[in-house]
Write a protein that holds these residues in place. Structure first.
Motif, PDB file in Angstrom:
ATOM      1  N   UNK A 299       0.808  -1.212   0.000  1.00 14.78           N
ATOM      2  CA  UNK A 299       0.000   0.000   0.000  1.00 14.78           C
ATOM      3  C   UNK A 299       0.845   1.267   0.000  1.00 14.78           C
ATOM      4  N   UNK A 300       2.050   1.214   0.582  1.00  9.09           N
ATOM      5  CA  UNK A 300       2.820   2.446   0.747  1.00  9.09           C
ATOM      6  C   UNK A 300       4.302   2.147   0.886  1.00  9.09           C
ATOM      7  N   UNK A 301       4.885   1.399  -0.075  1.00  9.83           N
ATOM      8  CA  UNK A 301       6.314   1.134   0.005  1.00  9.83           C
ATOM      9  C   UNK A 301       7.097   2.388  -0.384  1.00  9.83           C
ATOM     10  N   UNK A 302       8.367   2.499   0.033  1.00 11.46           N
ATOM     11  CA  UNK A 302       9.179   3.669  -0.318  1.00 11.46           C
ATOM     12  C   UNK A 302       9.284   3.850  -1.826  1.00 11.46           C
TER      13      UNK A 302
ATOM     14  N   UNK B 201       2.062  -3.813   3.951  1.00 10.75           N
ATOM     15  CA  UNK B 201       1.439  -5.035   3.446  1.00 10.75           C
ATOM     16  C   UNK B 201      -0.043  -5.093   3.810  1.00 10.75           C
ATOM     17  N   UNK B 202      -0.884  -5.358   2.822  1.00 16.15           N
ATOM     18  CA  UNK B 202      -2.323  -5.508   3.052  1.00 16.15           C
ATOM     19  C   UNK B 202      -2.827  -6.658   2.190  1.00 16.15           C
ATOM     20  N   UNK B 203      -3.860  -7.391   2.664  1.00 17.79           N
ATOM     21  CA  UNK B 203      -4.462  -8.413   1.804  1.00 17.79           C
ATOM     22  C   UNK B 203      -4.993  -7.780   0.538  1.00 17.79           C
ATOM     23  N   UNK B 204      -4.770  -8.441  -0.587  1.00 17.94           N
ATOM     24  CA  UNK B 204      -5.178  -7.912  -1.888  1.00 17.94           C
ATOM     25  C   UNK B 204      -6.460  -8.590  -2.333  1.00 17.94           C
ATOM     26  N   UNK B 205      -7.525  -7.819  -2.453  1.00 20.23           N
ATOM     27  CA  UNK B 205      -8.827  -8.375  -2.860  1.00 20.23           C
ATOM     28  C   UNK B 205      -8.779  -8.814  -4.307  1.00 20.23           C
ATOM     29  N   UNK B 206      -8.084  -8.042  -5.148  1.00 21.92           N
ATOM     30  CA  UNK B 206      -7.960  -8.398  -6.558  1.00 21.92           C
ATOM     31  C   UNK B 206      -6.803  -9.364  -6.731  1.00 21.92           C
ATOM     32  N   UNK B 207      -7.095 -10.660  -6.715  1.00 23.08           N
ATOM     33  CA  UNK B 207      -6.048 -11.670  -6.789  1.00 23.08           C
ATOM     34  C   UNK B 207      -5.516 -11.875  -8.194  1.00 23.08           C
ATOM     35  N   UNK B 208      -6.058 -11.133  -9.181  1.00 24.11           N
ATOM     36  CA  UNK B 208      -5.572 -11.280 -10.542  1.00 24.11           C
ATOM     37  C   UNK B 208      -4.235 -10.600 -10.730  1.00 24.11           C
ATOM     38  N   UNK B 209      -3.815  -9.737  -9.778  1.00 24.95           N
ATOM     39  CA  UNK B 209      -2.545  -9.053  -9.864  1.00 24.95           C
ATOM     40  C   UNK B 209      -1.782  -9.206  -8.548  1.00 24.95           C
ATOM     41  N   UNK B 210      -1.285 -10.387  -8.266  1.00 24.50           N
ATOM     42  CA  UNK B 210      -0.611 -10.607  -6.988  1.00 24.50           C
ATOM     43  C   UNK B 210       0.630  -9.744  -6.856  1.00 24.50           C
ATOM     44  N   UNK B 211       0.766  -9.171  -5.657  1.00 25.84           N
ATOM     45  CA  UNK B 211       1.963  -8.417  -5.340  1.00 25.84           C
ATOM     46  C   UNK B 211       2.017  -7.030  -5.902  1.00 25.84           C
TER      47      UNK B 211
END
Length: 345
Positions: free
Chosen positions: A247-250, A334-344
Protein backbone atom coordinates in the motif's frame (compact mmCIF):
# COMPACT_ATOMS: atom_id res chain seq x y z
CA UNK A 1 20.55 -14.88 11.13
CA UNK A 2 20.80 -11.68 13.11
CA UNK A 3 21.38 -10.45 16.59
CA UNK A 4 18.75 -11.88 18.97
CA UNK A 5 17.10 -13.79 16.08
CA UNK A 6 15.43 -17.12 16.76
CA UNK A 7 14.11 -19.36 14.01
CA UNK A 8 13.66 -17.87 11.13
CA UNK A 9 18.75 -13.74 -3.05
CA UNK A 10 21.18 -9.12 -15.59
CA UNK A 11 19.65 -7.14 -17.88
CA UNK A 12 22.63 -5.46 -19.58
CA UNK A 13 22.12 -2.71 -22.13
CA UNK A 14 25.24 -3.05 -24.33
CA UNK A 15 26.22 -0.25 -26.75
CA UNK A 16 28.34 -1.00 -29.80
CA UNK A 17 31.27 0.96 -28.41
CA UNK A 18 31.35 -1.21 -25.27
CA UNK A 19 31.29 -4.42 -27.33
CA UNK A 20 34.34 -3.26 -29.26
CA UNK A 21 36.02 -2.24 -26.01
CA UNK A 22 35.52 -5.69 -24.50
CA UNK A 23 36.98 -7.24 -27.64
CA UNK A 24 40.04 -5.09 -27.11
CA UNK A 25 40.45 -6.39 -23.55
CA UNK A 26 41.41 -9.83 -24.82
CA UNK A 27 44.29 -8.55 -26.95
CA UNK A 28 45.50 -5.29 -25.44
CA UNK A 29 44.34 -4.71 -21.85
CA UNK A 30 47.04 -2.14 -21.14
CA UNK A 31 45.64 0.16 -23.84
CA UNK A 32 42.31 0.38 -22.06
CA UNK A 33 43.41 3.23 -19.83
CA UNK A 34 43.14 5.71 -22.69
CA UNK A 35 39.63 4.49 -23.58
CA UNK A 36 38.17 4.26 -20.08
CA UNK A 37 34.62 5.58 -19.59
CA UNK A 38 34.38 9.29 -18.89
CA UNK A 39 31.38 9.25 -16.53
CA UNK A 40 30.31 7.32 -13.45
CA UNK A 41 27.35 5.90 -15.37
CA UNK A 42 29.69 4.78 -18.15
CA UNK A 43 31.90 2.93 -15.67
CA UNK A 44 28.88 1.14 -14.16
CA UNK A 45 27.62 0.13 -17.61
CA UNK A 46 31.08 -1.23 -18.45
CA UNK A 47 31.15 -3.16 -15.16
CA UNK A 48 27.84 -4.79 -16.12
CA UNK A 49 29.42 -6.17 -19.27
CA UNK A 50 32.65 -7.13 -17.54
CA UNK A 51 31.03 -9.41 -14.96
CA UNK A 52 29.82 -11.76 -17.70
CA UNK A 53 33.08 -11.66 -19.66
CA UNK A 54 35.96 -12.53 -17.34
CA UNK A 55 37.12 -15.61 -15.45
CA UNK A 56 39.40 -15.22 -12.46
CA UNK A 57 40.79 -16.65 -9.23
CA UNK A 58 41.09 -14.34 -6.27
CA UNK A 59 41.08 -13.84 -2.52
CA UNK A 60 39.04 -11.23 -0.67
CA UNK A 61 38.16 -10.07 2.81
CA UNK A 62 34.65 -9.13 3.90
CA UNK A 63 33.16 -7.40 6.92
CA UNK A 64 29.53 -7.65 8.08
CA UNK A 65 29.00 -5.72 11.30
CA UNK A 66 31.60 -7.11 13.73
CA UNK A 67 32.20 -10.26 11.64
CA UNK A 68 35.40 -10.20 9.52
CA UNK A 69 36.48 -13.08 7.33
CA UNK A 70 38.36 -14.03 4.20
CA UNK A 71 37.55 -16.26 1.24
CA UNK A 72 39.00 -17.59 -1.98
CA UNK A 73 36.92 -17.50 -5.14
CA UNK A 74 37.11 -19.36 -8.46
CA UNK A 75 34.84 -17.70 -11.04
CA UNK A 76 34.28 -19.04 -14.56
CA UNK A 77 32.51 -16.96 -17.21
CA UNK A 78 31.40 -19.02 -20.19
CA UNK A 79 29.15 -17.83 -23.01
CA UNK A 80 27.49 -21.25 -23.24
CA UNK A 81 27.21 -22.45 -19.65
CA UNK A 82 26.98 -19.04 -17.95
CA UNK A 83 28.64 -18.03 -14.68
CA UNK A 84 29.86 -20.64 -12.18
CA UNK A 85 31.56 -19.86 -8.88
CA UNK A 86 33.12 -21.68 -5.98
CA UNK A 87 34.00 -19.90 -2.73
CA UNK A 88 35.94 -21.42 0.15
CA UNK A 89 36.47 -19.82 3.55
CA UNK A 90 40.06 -19.05 4.54
CA UNK A 91 39.21 -18.08 8.12
CA UNK A 92 36.83 -19.32 10.78
CA UNK A 93 34.76 -22.44 10.23
CA UNK A 94 35.08 -24.44 7.01
CA UNK A 95 32.53 -23.21 4.47
CA UNK A 96 32.09 -23.75 0.77
CA UNK A 97 29.64 -22.00 -1.56
CA UNK A 98 28.82 -23.19 -5.09
CA UNK A 99 26.89 -21.01 -7.52
CA UNK A 100 25.62 -21.78 -10.99
CA UNK A 101 22.58 -20.42 -12.80
CA UNK A 102 19.75 -20.05 -10.27
CA UNK A 103 21.22 -22.58 -7.85
CA UNK A 104 23.26 -21.83 -4.71
CA UNK A 105 24.68 -24.65 -2.58
CA UNK A 106 26.15 -24.00 0.88
CA UNK A 107 28.35 -26.63 2.55
CA UNK A 108 29.14 -25.80 6.17
CA UNK A 109 29.67 -27.27 9.58
CA UNK A 110 26.52 -28.38 11.36
CA UNK A 111 27.41 -26.19 14.34
CA UNK A 112 26.89 -23.05 12.24
CA UNK A 113 23.72 -21.16 11.43
CA UNK A 114 22.65 -21.93 7.86
CA UNK A 115 20.70 -18.67 7.67
CA UNK A 116 23.73 -16.57 8.56
CA UNK A 117 25.84 -18.20 5.88
CA UNK A 118 23.19 -18.08 3.19
CA UNK A 119 22.61 -14.42 3.99
CA UNK A 120 26.27 -13.45 3.98
CA UNK A 121 27.49 -15.50 1.05
CA UNK A 122 24.59 -16.00 -1.33
CA UNK A 123 25.23 -12.80 -3.31
CA UNK A 124 28.12 -12.77 -5.78
CA UNK A 125 30.57 -9.86 -5.80
CA UNK A 126 29.03 -8.59 -9.02
CA UNK A 127 25.63 -8.13 -7.34
CA UNK A 128 26.97 -4.83 -6.01
CA UNK A 129 26.77 -3.43 -9.55
CA UNK A 130 23.31 -2.17 -10.62
CA UNK A 131 21.96 -3.59 -13.87
CA UNK A 132 20.05 -0.52 -15.07
CA UNK A 133 21.76 2.81 -14.42
CA UNK A 134 18.78 4.87 -15.59
CA UNK A 135 16.52 3.22 -13.03
CA UNK A 136 18.67 4.50 -10.16
CA UNK A 137 17.70 8.10 -10.78
CA UNK A 138 16.37 10.08 -8.91
CA UNK A 139 17.01 7.86 -5.88
CA UNK A 140 20.81 7.74 -6.25
CA UNK A 141 23.38 10.16 -7.58
CA UNK A 142 26.40 8.65 -9.34
CA UNK A 143 29.77 10.40 -9.35
CA UNK A 144 33.41 9.65 -10.02
CA UNK A 145 35.67 9.86 -6.98
CA UNK A 146 38.99 9.20 -8.64
CA UNK A 147 41.76 6.72 -9.38
CA UNK A 148 42.97 4.25 -6.75
CA UNK A 149 44.58 0.82 -6.46
CA UNK A 150 43.04 -2.48 -5.32
CA UNK A 151 44.86 -5.83 -5.20
CA UNK A 152 47.90 -4.16 -6.79
CA UNK A 153 45.88 -3.09 -9.84
CA UNK A 154 44.67 0.35 -10.96
CA UNK A 155 41.02 1.02 -10.18
CA UNK A 156 38.40 3.78 -10.39
CA UNK A 157 36.25 4.60 -7.35
CA UNK A 158 32.56 5.38 -7.96
CA UNK A 159 30.05 6.72 -5.43
CA UNK A 160 26.33 5.92 -5.53
CA UNK A 161 24.85 8.44 -3.11
CA UNK A 162 21.28 7.94 -1.78
CA UNK A 163 18.88 10.85 -2.10
CA UNK A 164 16.62 9.86 0.81
CA UNK A 165 16.61 7.91 4.07
CA UNK A 166 15.28 4.66 2.60
CA UNK A 167 18.50 3.33 1.07
CA UNK A 168 22.19 3.06 1.83
CA UNK A 169 25.01 4.64 -0.10
CA UNK A 170 27.57 2.56 -1.95
CA UNK A 171 31.19 3.10 -2.88
CA UNK A 172 32.59 0.71 -5.49
CA UNK A 173 36.02 0.27 -7.04
CA UNK A 174 36.19 -1.01 -10.63
CA UNK A 175 39.31 -2.50 -12.16
CA UNK A 176 40.71 -0.09 -14.76
CA UNK A 177 41.82 -2.85 -17.13
CA UNK A 178 38.78 -5.14 -17.05
CA UNK A 179 35.89 -3.25 -15.42
CA UNK A 180 35.51 -5.94 -12.76
CA UNK A 181 34.37 -4.99 -9.26
CA UNK A 182 37.31 -5.36 -6.86
CA UNK A 183 36.09 -3.50 -3.77
CA UNK A 184 32.73 -2.34 -2.37
CA UNK A 185 31.48 -0.53 0.73
CA UNK A 186 27.95 -0.10 2.05
CA UNK A 187 27.64 3.32 3.67
CA UNK A 188 25.23 4.36 6.40
CA UNK A 189 24.52 7.84 7.79
CA UNK A 190 27.51 10.22 7.68
CA UNK A 191 29.20 7.80 5.25
CA UNK A 192 29.87 5.30 8.02
CA UNK A 193 31.10 1.99 6.54
CA UNK A 194 28.74 -0.72 7.78
CA UNK A 195 29.70 -3.51 5.36
CA UNK A 196 32.58 -3.97 2.97
CA UNK A 197 34.54 -6.41 0.85
CA UNK A 198 37.88 -6.05 -0.91
CA UNK A 199 39.93 -8.23 -3.22
CA UNK A 200 43.45 -8.84 -1.93
CA UNK A 201 44.63 -10.75 -4.97
CA UNK A 202 43.10 -11.43 -8.37
CA UNK A 203 44.34 -13.39 -11.38
CA UNK A 204 42.46 -12.87 -14.65
CA UNK A 205 42.32 -16.07 -16.71
CA UNK A 206 41.05 -17.12 -20.11
CA UNK A 207 39.60 -20.31 -18.65
CA UNK A 208 39.00 -22.00 -15.28
CA UNK A 209 39.56 -25.74 -15.03
CA UNK A 210 36.05 -27.20 -14.35
CA UNK A 211 37.57 -29.43 -11.64
CA UNK A 212 38.31 -26.30 -9.59
CA UNK A 213 34.58 -25.51 -9.47
CA UNK A 214 33.67 -28.81 -7.81
CA UNK A 215 33.16 -29.04 -4.02
CA UNK A 216 36.04 -30.23 -1.89
CA UNK A 217 34.50 -30.34 1.60
CA UNK A 218 33.36 -33.82 2.56
CA UNK A 219 32.87 -35.86 5.69
CA UNK A 220 30.28 -37.54 7.78
CA UNK A 221 26.73 -36.23 7.68
CA UNK A 222 26.93 -35.03 11.27
CA UNK A 223 29.98 -32.89 10.41
CA UNK A 224 28.73 -31.00 7.37
CA UNK A 225 25.38 -29.76 6.09
CA UNK A 226 24.70 -29.32 2.39
CA UNK A 227 21.92 -26.84 1.62
CA UNK A 228 20.85 -26.09 -1.95
CA UNK A 229 18.57 -23.22 -2.87
CA UNK A 230 17.40 -23.65 -6.48
CA UNK A 231 15.28 -20.64 -7.43
CA UNK A 232 14.31 -22.22 -10.72
CA UNK A 233 12.71 -25.19 -8.91
CA UNK A 234 11.60 -23.55 -5.69
CA UNK A 235 8.16 -22.48 -6.89
CA UNK A 236 5.37 -24.85 -5.87
CA UNK A 237 1.79 -25.52 -6.97
CA UNK A 238 0.50 -24.60 -3.53
CA UNK A 239 -2.43 -22.17 -3.67
CA UNK A 240 -2.04 -19.14 -1.39
CA UNK A 241 -4.81 -18.48 1.11
CA UNK A 242 -4.25 -14.74 0.63
CA UNK A 243 -2.88 -12.46 -2.05
CA UNK A 244 -0.97 -9.44 -0.78
CA UNK A 245 -0.32 -5.92 -2.00
CA UNK A 246 1.99 -3.04 -1.06
CA UNK A 247 0.00 0.00 0.00
CA UNK A 248 2.82 2.45 0.75
CA UNK A 249 6.31 1.13 0.01
CA UNK A 250 9.18 3.67 -0.32
CA UNK A 251 9.42 5.41 -3.69
CA UNK A 252 11.55 3.55 -6.22
CA UNK A 253 10.99 0.07 -4.77
CA UNK A 254 8.94 -2.14 -7.07
CA UNK A 255 7.90 -5.80 -6.79
CA UNK A 256 10.20 -7.90 -8.99
CA UNK A 257 8.94 -11.33 -7.93
CA UNK A 258 5.90 -12.75 -6.13
CA UNK A 259 5.62 -16.52 -5.80
CA UNK A 260 4.98 -19.39 -3.43
CA UNK A 261 8.27 -21.14 -2.71
CA UNK A 262 9.58 -24.12 -0.81
CA UNK A 263 12.56 -22.62 1.00
CA UNK A 264 15.48 -24.69 2.33
CA UNK A 265 14.94 -25.80 5.91
CA UNK A 266 11.22 -24.93 5.96
CA UNK A 267 8.58 -27.70 6.04
CA UNK A 268 5.84 -25.53 4.51
CA UNK A 269 5.71 -23.35 1.38
CA UNK A 270 6.20 -19.63 1.99
CA UNK A 271 5.07 -16.63 -0.04
CA UNK A 272 8.20 -14.81 -1.18
CA UNK A 273 7.96 -11.30 -2.59
CA UNK A 274 11.09 -9.50 -3.77
CA UNK A 275 11.36 -5.73 -4.20
CA UNK A 276 14.21 -3.71 -5.69
CA UNK A 277 15.06 -0.10 -6.46
CA UNK A 278 17.59 -1.18 -9.09
CA UNK A 279 20.41 -1.64 -6.56
CA UNK A 280 19.09 -2.60 -3.12
CA UNK A 281 16.95 -5.74 -2.82
CA UNK A 282 14.37 -6.50 -0.13
CA UNK A 283 12.67 -9.87 0.46
CA UNK A 284 9.26 -10.31 2.08
CA UNK A 285 8.32 -13.72 3.52
CA UNK A 286 4.68 -14.35 4.45
CA UNK A 287 3.21 -17.50 5.99
CA UNK A 288 0.33 -18.42 8.29
CA UNK A 289 0.98 -17.66 11.93
CA UNK A 290 0.22 -21.28 12.78
CA UNK A 291 3.32 -22.55 10.90
CA UNK A 292 5.72 -19.69 11.70
CA UNK A 293 7.79 -18.80 14.73
CA UNK A 294 6.46 -15.54 16.14
CA UNK A 295 8.73 -12.59 15.39
CA UNK A 296 7.73 -8.95 15.80
CA UNK A 297 9.81 -5.78 15.65
CA UNK A 298 13.22 -5.16 14.18
CA UNK A 299 16.75 -6.54 14.35
CA UNK A 300 20.02 -5.81 12.59
CA UNK A 301 23.30 -7.39 11.57
CA UNK A 302 25.74 -5.15 9.71
CA UNK A 303 23.96 -3.67 6.69
CA UNK A 304 21.13 -6.19 6.98
CA UNK A 305 17.88 -5.16 8.68
CA UNK A 306 14.74 -7.20 9.29
CA UNK A 307 11.29 -6.36 10.58
CA UNK A 308 8.57 -8.81 11.59
CA UNK A 309 4.86 -8.14 11.85
CA UNK A 310 1.76 -10.21 12.60
CA UNK A 311 -1.20 -9.33 10.38
CA UNK A 312 -4.59 -10.98 9.90
CA UNK A 313 -3.35 -14.37 11.15
CA UNK A 314 -0.12 -14.22 9.13
CA UNK A 315 3.53 -13.67 9.96
CA UNK A 316 5.35 -11.27 7.62
CA UNK A 317 9.14 -10.82 7.76
CA UNK A 318 10.85 -8.19 5.64
CA UNK A 319 14.65 -8.41 5.28
CA UNK A 320 17.20 -6.62 3.15
CA UNK A 321 20.39 -4.57 2.95
CA UNK A 322 18.52 -1.34 3.55
CA UNK A 323 18.02 0.96 6.57
CA UNK A 324 15.71 -0.16 9.37
CA UNK A 325 13.11 2.47 8.41
CA UNK A 326 12.75 0.84 4.98
CA UNK A 327 11.98 -2.71 6.10
CA UNK A 328 9.55 -1.42 8.73
CA UNK A 329 7.69 0.72 6.22
CA UNK A 330 7.41 -2.15 3.74
CA UNK A 331 6.18 -4.49 6.49
CA UNK A 332 3.55 -2.01 7.59
CA UNK A 333 2.45 -1.38 3.99
CA UNK A 334 1.44 -5.03 3.45
CA UNK A 335 -2.32 -5.51 3.05
CA UNK A 336 -4.46 -8.41 1.80
CA UNK A 337 -5.18 -7.91 -1.89
CA UNK A 338 -8.83 -8.38 -2.86
CA UNK A 339 -7.96 -8.40 -6.56
CA UNK A 340 -6.05 -11.67 -6.79
CA UNK A 341 -5.57 -11.28 -10.54
CA UNK A 342 -2.55 -9.05 -9.86
CA UNK A 343 -0.61 -10.61 -6.99
CA UNK A 344 1.96 -8.42 -5.34
CA UNK A 345 1.06 -5.27 -7.25
Amino acid sequence: MMRNARGLGPIVEAAARRVLLLACVAVCPIALASESPESAAGWVEWANEARDSHSFIGEFVYQHGSDIGSMKIWRAADSETGIRERLVSLSGQHREILRGGDSVTCILGNSESVLIDQRQLRRPLSARIPEDVDRLRPHYELRLVGKDRVAGRPAMQIMLEPQDEFRYGYSVWLDSETGLLTRAEVLGPDDQVIEQLMMLDIEILDRIDPALLEPTLSGREEEYSRITNDLARAETDAHPQHEWAMADQPAGFAVQMDRIQQLPGRPHPVRHMMLSDGLATVSVYIEPESQAGRFEGGMQMGAMNAYGRMHDGYQAIVVGEVPAVTVERIARSLVPNIDSSQPGQ
